[in-house]
Design a protein around this motif. Structure first.
Motif: not given
Length: 196
Positions: A69, A88-89
């Protein structure tokens, strides 16, 4: 020979200054399209990454981008891909890339490319996957890295069988054939995913 339907490509978010690298990236894209191989990559529209994706899309190839993101917000993301997956990561990004790909190809790049290469080959060494990993040594780009790996073997820090997990070639066609012929070694029974 194993048919590799989806190959994850790790490469630079910069285009660099060697046209041979750019030409090899374009050739790789065309081979993927001809052989109906889906590209899995970091979803950027810039650098060598963007060059491969654009060329594949131009010839109606399938391209799956996986991007965290925080990078998506920096406007480097390619919005015209066949499929775009947002994570997310960075760690989740690599996990998804590993799960959906049948093999991995490393082209010239910087720190990020090397980090991805060594993490995925470490996972293979540990038996967390059994997929082929190829290093495209365009115009001698990785000569010094390969020399370092040989030194690691000589000095007792890397086993020869682990060094040989990395398939190396100077041509995209040759590398793809080596990857298709790859057979993962048996790993010790005591080494299981839940112990890593």
């Amino acid at each position: 020979m194993t048919k590799l339907n989806k190959i994850c490509v790790f490469c630079g978010s910069s285009a660099g200054n060697d046209t041979t690298i750019t030409n090899d990236a374009l050739q790789l894209a065309r081979i993927f399209v001809e052989e109906e191989i889906t590209l899995v990559y970091g979803a950027a529209k810039i650098g060598v990454m963007g060059i491969i994706a654009e060329e594949m899309l131009k010839y109606h190839g399938k391209v799956i981008g996986v991007i965290p993101q925080f990078l998506k917000k920096k406007e480097v993301v390619h919005l015209g891909l066949t499929e775009l997956m947002t994570t997310e990561n960075m760690h989740e990004r690599k996990l998804i890339m590993q799960e959906i790909s049948d093999g991995f190809m490393v082209l010239p790049g910087g720190f990020g490319t090397l980090e991805e290469c060594f993490e995925i080959i470490t996972w293979l060494q540990l038996g967390l996957h059994s997929k082929p990993i190829g290093l495209l040594n365009t115009n001698g780009f990785y000569d010094h890295l390969l020399k370092l790996l040989e030194t690691m073997v000589k000095r007792g820090f890397l086993k020869m069988e682990n060094y040989e997990l990395l398939q190396v070639d100077t041509t995209t066609e040759g590398l793809l054939r080596k990857m298709e012929a790859f057979k993962a070694p048996q790993i010790p029974k005591w080494l299981k995913p839940e112990r890593t």
